[in-house]
Design a protein around this motif. Structure first.
Motif, PDB file in Angstrom:
ATOM      1  N   GLY A 575       0.961  -1.330   0.027  1.00 57.94           N
ATOM      2  CA  GLY A 575      -0.105   0.164  -0.015  1.00 57.94           C
ATOM      3  C   GLY A 575       0.700   1.338  -0.068  1.00 57.94           C
ATOM      4  O   GLY A 575       2.252   1.386   0.115  1.00 57.94           O
ATOM      5  N   VAL A 576       0.186   2.391  -0.167  1.00 56.99           N
ATOM      6  CA  VAL A 576       0.766   3.841  -0.110  1.00 56.99           C
ATOM      7  C   VAL A 576       0.008   4.559   0.953  1.00 56.99           C
ATOM      8  O   VAL A 576      -0.956   4.412   1.344  1.00 56.99           O
ATOM      9  CB  VAL A 576       0.836   4.332  -1.483  1.00 56.99           C
ATOM     10  N   ASN A 577       0.860   5.484   1.434  1.00 55.06           N
ATOM     11  CA  ASN A 577       0.111   6.374   2.631  1.00 55.06           C
ATOM     12  C   ASN A 577       0.536   7.868   1.948  1.00 55.06           C
ATOM     13  O   ASN A 577       1.802   8.346   1.609  1.00 55.06           O
ATOM     14  CB  ASN A 577       0.812   6.282   3.812  1.00 55.06           C
ATOM     15  N   VAL A 578      -0.497   8.826   2.013  1.00 57.52           N
ATOM     16  CA  VAL A 578      -0.232  10.176   1.859  1.00 57.52           C
ATOM     17  C   VAL A 578      -0.945  11.294   2.896  1.00 57.52           C
ATOM     18  O   VAL A 578      -2.084  10.751   3.267  1.00 57.52           O
ATOM     19  CB  VAL A 578      -1.017  10.557   0.581  1.00 57.52           C
ATOM     20  N   THR A 579      -0.115  12.113   3.274  1.00 52.61           N
ATOM     21  CA  THR A 579      -0.743  13.019   4.615  1.00 52.61           C
ATOM     22  C   THR A 579      -0.579  14.404   4.117  1.00 52.61           C
ATOM     23  O   THR A 579       0.432  14.780   3.480  1.00 52.61           O
ATOM     24  CB  THR A 579      -0.001  12.687   5.797  1.00 52.61           C
ATOM     25  N   ARG A 580      -1.799  15.111   4.251  1.00 58.51           N
ATOM     26  CA  ARG A 580      -1.717  16.521   3.704  1.00 58.51           C
ATOM     27  C   ARG A 580      -2.378  17.481   4.961  1.00 58.51           C
ATOM     28  O   ARG A 580      -3.097  16.988   5.831  1.00 58.51           O
ATOM     29  CB  ARG A 580      -2.373  16.858   2.594  1.00 58.51           C
ATOM     30  N   ALA A 591      -4.488   6.363   3.267  1.00 57.26           N
ATOM     31  CA  ALA A 591      -3.550   5.058   2.869  1.00 57.26           C
ATOM     32  C   ALA A 591      -4.167   4.327   1.977  1.00 57.26           C
ATOM     33  O   ALA A 591      -5.420   4.121   2.034  1.00 57.26           O
ATOM     34  CB  ALA A 591      -3.450   4.272   4.219  1.00 57.26           C
ATOM     35  N   LYS A 592      -3.490   3.978   0.941  1.00 57.14           N
ATOM     36  CA  LYS A 592      -4.141   2.933  -0.098  1.00 57.14           C
ATOM     37  C   LYS A 592      -3.639   1.662  -0.189  1.00 57.14           C
ATOM     38  O   LYS A 592      -2.345   1.366  -0.127  1.00 57.14           O
ATOM     39  CB  LYS A 592      -3.805   3.864  -1.432  1.00 57.14           C
ATOM     40  N   THR A 593      -4.311   0.714  -0.362  1.00 57.71           N
ATOM     41  CA  THR A 593      -4.086  -0.619  -0.523  1.00 57.71           C
ATOM     42  C   THR A 593      -4.867  -1.345  -1.495  1.00 57.71           C
ATOM     43  O   THR A 593      -5.953  -0.900  -1.850  1.00 57.71           O
ATOM     44  CB  THR A 593      -4.097  -1.483   0.847  1.00 57.71           C
ATOM     45  N   ALA A 594      -4.475  -2.593  -2.052  1.00 54.87           N
ATOM     46  CA  ALA A 594      -5.130  -3.395  -3.188  1.00 54.87           C
ATOM     47  C   ALA A 594      -5.056  -4.857  -2.608  1.00 54.87           C
ATOM     48  O   ALA A 594      -4.066  -5.475  -2.097  1.00 54.87           O
ATOM     49  CB  ALA A 594      -4.448  -3.168  -4.472  1.00 54.87           C
ATOM     50  N   THR A 615      -8.724  -0.073  -1.654  1.00 55.85           N
ATOM     51  CA  THR A 615      -9.353   0.304  -0.359  1.00 55.85           C
ATOM     52  C   THR A 615      -8.457   1.915  -0.156  1.00 55.85           C
ATOM     53  O   THR A 615      -7.375   1.726  -0.124  1.00 55.85           O
ATOM     54  CB  THR A 615      -9.233  -0.540   0.746  1.00 55.85           C
ATOM     55  N   LEU A 616      -9.562   3.134   0.015  1.00 53.44           N
ATOM     56  CA  LEU A 616      -8.686   4.284   0.472  1.00 53.44           C
ATOM     57  C   LEU A 616      -9.104   4.520   2.071  1.00 53.44           C
ATOM     58  O   LEU A 616     -10.481   4.442   2.577  1.00 53.44           O
ATOM     59  CB  LEU A 616      -9.168   5.424  -0.280  1.00 53.44           C
ATOM     60  N   GLN A 617      -8.096   4.337   2.855  1.00 54.27           N
ATOM     61  CA  GLN A 617      -8.441   4.552   4.384  1.00 54.27           C
ATOM     62  C   GLN A 617      -8.063   6.083   4.701  1.00 54.27           C
ATOM     63  O   GLN A 617      -6.827   6.396   4.554  1.00 54.27           O
ATOM     64  CB  GLN A 617      -7.592   3.596   5.123  1.00 54.27           C
ATOM     65  N   ILE A 618      -9.036   6.804   4.977  1.00 53.28           N
ATOM     66  CA  ILE A 618      -8.942   8.129   5.095  1.00 53.28           C
ATOM     67  C   ILE A 618      -9.091   8.420   6.748  1.00 53.28           C
ATOM     68  O   ILE A 618      -9.897   8.279   7.339  1.00 53.28           O
ATOM     69  CB  ILE A 618      -9.998   9.197   4.496  1.00 53.28           C
ATOM     70  N   THR A 619      -8.169   9.240   7.209  1.00 53.71           N
ATOM     71  CA  THR A 619      -8.092  10.058   8.647  1.00 53.71           C
ATOM     72  C   THR A 619      -8.176  11.421   8.545  1.00 53.71           C
ATOM     73  O   THR A 619      -7.337  11.806   8.253  1.00 53.71           O
ATOM     74  CB  THR A 619      -6.921   9.250   9.267  1.00 53.71           C
ATOM     75  N   MET A 691      -1.048  -0.554  -8.573  1.00 52.61           N
ATOM     76  CA  MET A 691      -0.925   0.578  -7.532  1.00 52.61           C
ATOM     77  C   MET A 691      -0.570   2.120  -7.984  1.00 52.61           C
ATOM     78  O   MET A 691       0.564   2.031  -8.659  1.00 52.61           O
ATOM     79  CB  MET A 691      -0.014  -0.025  -6.331  1.00 52.61           C
ATOM     80  N   THR A 692      -1.065   2.885  -7.700  1.00 55.67           N
ATOM     81  CA  THR A 692      -0.775   4.175  -8.120  1.00 55.67           C
ATOM     82  C   THR A 692      -0.981   5.066  -6.671  1.00 55.67           C
ATOM     83  O   THR A 692      -1.730   4.752  -5.779  1.00 55.67           O
ATOM     84  CB  THR A 692      -1.640   4.867  -9.280  1.00 55.67           C
ATOM     85  N   THR A 693      -0.131   6.309  -6.477  1.00 62.86           N
ATOM     86  CA  THR A 693      -0.234   7.245  -5.391  1.00 62.86           C
ATOM     87  C   THR A 693      -1.362   8.145  -5.596  1.00 62.86           C
ATOM     88  O   THR A 693      -1.275   9.084  -6.443  1.00 62.86           O
ATOM     89  CB  THR A 693       1.184   7.772  -5.302  1.00 62.86           C
ATOM     90  N   PRO A 694      -2.088   8.396  -4.453  1.00 62.54           N
ATOM     91  CA  PRO A 694      -3.342   9.209  -4.592  1.00 62.54           C
ATOM     92  C   PRO A 694      -2.801  10.735  -4.178  1.00 62.54           C
ATOM     93  O   PRO A 694      -1.555  10.801  -3.428  1.00 62.54           O
ATOM     94  CB  PRO A 694      -4.244   8.889  -3.676  1.00 62.54           C
ATOM     95  N   GLU A 695      -3.359  11.638  -4.509  1.00 62.11           N
ATOM     96  CA  GLU A 695      -2.903  13.021  -3.993  1.00 62.11           C
ATOM     97  C   GLU A 695      -4.315  13.808  -3.426  1.00 62.11           C
ATOM     98  O   GLU A 695      -5.484  13.437  -3.542  1.00 62.11           O
ATOM     99  CB  GLU A 695      -2.424  13.922  -5.153  1.00 62.11           C
ATOM    100  N   LEU A 696      -3.736  14.545  -2.277  1.00 65.55           N
ATOM    101  CA  LEU A 696      -5.139  15.069  -1.599  1.00 65.55           C
ATOM    102  C   LEU A 696      -5.252  16.910  -1.884  1.00 65.55           C
ATOM    103  O   LEU A 696      -4.223  17.450  -2.120  1.00 65.55           O
ATOM    104  CB  LEU A 696      -4.947  14.945  -0.120  1.00 65.55           C
ATOM    105  N   ASN A 697      -6.203  17.025  -2.208  1.00 63.23           N
ATOM    106  CA  ASN A 697      -6.581  18.558  -2.622  1.00 63.23           C
ATOM    107  C   ASN A 697      -7.684  18.987  -2.034  1.00 63.23           C
ATOM    108  O   ASN A 697      -8.636  18.188  -1.406  1.00 63.23           O
ATOM    109  CB  ASN A 697      -6.524  18.732  -3.784  1.00 63.23           C
ATOM    110  N   TRP A 698      -8.102  20.288  -1.681  1.00 63.47           N
ATOM    111  CA  TRP A 698      -9.264  20.637  -1.290  1.00 63.47           C
ATOM    112  C   TRP A 698      -9.666  21.910  -2.014  1.00 63.47           C
ATOM    113  O   TRP A 698      -9.213  22.829  -2.656  1.00 63.47           O
ATOM    114  CB  TRP A 698      -9.273  20.744   0.123  1.00 63.47           C
TER     115      TRP A 698
END
Length: 698
Positions: A575-580, A591-594, A615-619, A691-698
């Motif tokens: 999986g991959v983890n992204v924090t913003r 956090a992204k897993t397959a 699965t995208l696990q969002i905190t 597996m690709t890496t997600p990005e966060l924006n708002w």
């Protein structure tokens, strides 16, 4: 079975001797029981006690014929007689099997000059023909358990002579000589066999044709001690009354007991309760009286013990010293190996044609005249000319061939086998084999072969001169194993596949073992092995395989199509983890897993697509509005990559509806807490490329 080999060489006098033949013997008949010692048989003229003299050899002689006095012939009557067939038994013990039988007959044909115009001719022997313009025939037939040995047919002649019916030997057993006449008359004859053999009978006819008041010995009877207390009956038939003849017995102590003389067409019996003094030899006599009104009179004798037949002995009538039987016919009946054929014989007709007689089923092969003059008519018939001759018939038993082979049924192929055991008729053979056999149906029992099942076998049906075939079929049993080690591994890791085909079948089976890999499994090594599979040589190989997705490999054994499979599972991709952090100080972590999810393809639109649960696990660490998650789809697939419907779980979902905007997933409002977004990704890419890496924006 006797140690002596059967000989069907038979000596036969086809043509008469000169009427000058001098007869110096006496025809004798000796009665005995089943326990009678045949070795002691007398085949020459019997020794008669001086107290009961018989005619001397020279009496009754005239200038134009041989000595006739004292010769008591046997007789066969064509019509109006108590029995239409005279029958005599010859017993051959095992120790005498194969010894020359020497069966001969004197005057077998009815002599037309024997009794003509109301007077006796020269050499008179008692033949009479009452209707001279009608045919008359007498048949002499010798038969045993195997059928007819020899048969002679005689019609009429104008001389008396010796004929040889069978000179050769026979196997041990009981043989029957029958004499049967047809026509209105009677045929007188005499019989003899070589020592130690004898002719026996319980009912027989004699021809009393002497008018010189001589005692004619008709029979000998041996009474053993075992008969004491039993009743012996001596009967005579059609003696024509006491003015024609007298008949009596001489008991062992020399006492004479007169028998009642039967009347015309009548039968009378005299009975004796046997005592110790009566044990020994009895003699039965007949005398033709001067008051007789006929030259020749047939009389029948019968002997019973407690109403059961007692067998009699006939034989004797020897020639003068040095006299031989002339014009001999020797017939050999042999098989193709030159061995005598048991039960074979022949017959000779009045046309001098020798006709072969064979046991049932035998087939004549050839006929030949070895000595003398003759003509081959067919493989079973020869016409001979007067004079001595030796003939040979060759025959073969009925025989065909049964060919037995064996095959292994291995898929669509039939493989010939060798040295395969089977049983036939209680004996064990090995196929392939060709067996010469008499015609018939032959059930076969195939032997077992490890690693194979034999099917039902139809009996082999053999016909004469033809070849039948029976094939023993064995269906081979094989097994295939396929193992994967390790069977749980990371995406695109290498495992080892072990493939093996084996059998208990001992014969070589040309085979091919193939390994089939699914999509996402690759190997740089050969995926096939060829060779001869057998119980001592399994077919096997190992190959390293790179596994990028969970699936199963398959091993197939050709040509039988036996299969085995083995699967391997690929662990979920990393999986991959992204924090913003957001402007107001709130933070969001993703956090992204397959997880791989196999989905079979349709088989018509290219390779089957692999499914992955993403699965995208969002905190969320504070309030966030309109969170946009850029989640790009993987690239490089051979077919379009599809994203399935979204599902969201979290602590505050009321009014929360995720939306997709291209590659972005938009969540309208998040409160502090944990959220889960899931969807299914459909692609034919291996796990290491989804597996690709997600990005966060708002």
């Amino acid at each position: 079975m006797s140690k002596f080999r059967l000989s069907t060489s038979c000596t036969l006098n086809l043509w008469h001797l000169s009427s000058k033949l001098t007869l110096a013997s006496l025809l004798t008949l000796s009665l005995g029981t089943l326990t009678l010692n045949m070795v002691a048989a007398q085949t020459a003229a019997p020794v008669v006690p001086t107290s009961s003299p018989v005619t001397s050899p020279g009496s009754g002689q005239n200038s134009s014929g041989p000595s006739i006095g004292g010769i008591l012939p046997l007789v066969s009557v064509g019509q109006r007689w108590a029995q239409n067939t005279e029958s005599y038994t010859i017993r051959i013990d095992p120790q005498n099997a194969g010894r020359p039988l020497g069966l001969e007959v004197y005057s077998p044909a009815l002599n037309l000059g024997d009794y003509a115009d109301g007077r006796r001719g020269a050499g008179y022997f008692g033949d009479e023909l009452y209707r001279k313009n009608e045919p008359f025939e007498t048949i002499f037939t010798l038969s045993g358990n195997g059928g007819t040995v020899t048969e002679r047919r005689y019609q009429t002649s104008r001389e008396h002579a010796w004929e040889s019916l069978l000179a050769g030997g026979l196997p041990a057993g009981n043989y029957t000589l029958t004499v049967r006449s047809s026509g209105d008359g009677k045929n007188s004859f005499a019989l003899r066999v070589a020592s130690p053999f004898a002719l026996e009978t319980s009912d027989f006819s004699v021809n009393a044709r002497d008018s010189t008041q001589q005692d004619l010995l008709a029979a000998r009877l041996s009474v053993p001690a075992a008969w004491i207390g039993k009743t012996l009956s001596v009967s005579n038939y059609d003696a024509d009354g006491p003015q024609e003849a007298q008949t009596w017995v001489i008991e062992p102590d020399g006492s004479r007991v007169n028998l009642t003389t039967s009347g015309d067409g009548q039968k009378v019996s005299n009975t004796f309760v046997l005592t110790q003094a009566m044990v020994g030899e009895w003699q039965v006599y007949i005398r033709v009286l001067p008051t007789t009104r006929q030259y020749s009179n047939a009389v029948q004798y019968s002997f019973r013990l407690n109403d059961q037949p007692v067998y009699a002995r006939v034989g004797g009538f020897a020639d003068v010293v040095g006299q031989k039987v002339g014009n001999l016919l020797v017939v050999d009946v042999l098989d193709v190996q030159g061995q005598p054929i048991a039960g074979a014989g022949y017959s000779v007709g009045s046309d001098n044609v020798v006709r072969l007689r064979l046991p049932q089923g035998y087939v004549p092969v050839s006929a030949a005249v070895l000595e003398g003059q003759g003509t081959v008519i067919s493989p079973s018939e020869l016409r001979v000319s007067p004079g001595s001759a030796r003939l040979r018939f060759v025959a073969r038993p009925p025989q065909g061939t049964l060919n037995v082979d064996a095959v292994a049924i291995y898929g669509t192929t039939r493989i010939p086998l060798s040295n395969v055991p089977f049983m036939l008729g209680g004996k064990t053979y090995a196929a392939p084999i060709s067996l010469p056999l008499p015609p018939g149906s032959y059930p076969l029992t195939p032997g077992s072969i490890p690693g194979a099942a034999n099917g039902p076998v139809q009996p082999g049906v053999v016909a004469d001169g033809n070849a039948a075939r029976v094939t023993l079929e064995y269906t081979v049993r094989t097994e295939v194993t396929l193992s994967t080690s390790p069977d749980v591994l990371g995406a695109c890791d290498v495992t080892q596949l072990s493939v093996q085909a084996r059998t208990d079948f001992p014969y070589k089976l040309p085979s091919t073992l193939n390994l089939n890999l699914p999509v996402g499994w690759t190997s740089d090594y050969p995926l096939q092995a060829r060779g001869d599979l057998s119980s001592t040589s399994p077919l096997k190989f190992r190959v390293p395989v790179r596994v990028c997705r969970s699936d199963s490999a398959e091993a197939v054994l050709a040509p039988v199509g036996v299969r085995a499979s083995s699967e391997a599972s690929v662990r979920a991709p990393s999986g991959v983890n992204v924090t913003r952090s957001v402007q107001n100080g709130a933070r969001v972590r993703v956090a992204k897993t397959a997880e791989a999810l196999p989905i079979p393809g349709t088989g018509q639109s290219g390779p089957a697509q692999q499914g992955y649960v993403m699965t995208l696990q969002i905190t969320a660490y504070g309030n966030v509005d309109n969170l946009r998650i850029l989640d790009p789809l993987p690239a490089g697939a051979s077919s379009p990559v599809l994203r399935g419907p979204l599902s969201v779980q979290g602590p505050s979902l009321s009014g929360l509806s995720p939306t997709q905007d291209g590659d972005s997933i938009v969540l309208p409002r998040l409160l502090p807490g944990n959220y889960t977004v899931r969807y299914t990704l459909f692609t034919d890419l291996p796990a290491d490329r989804v597996m690709t890496t997600p990005e966060l924006n708002w």
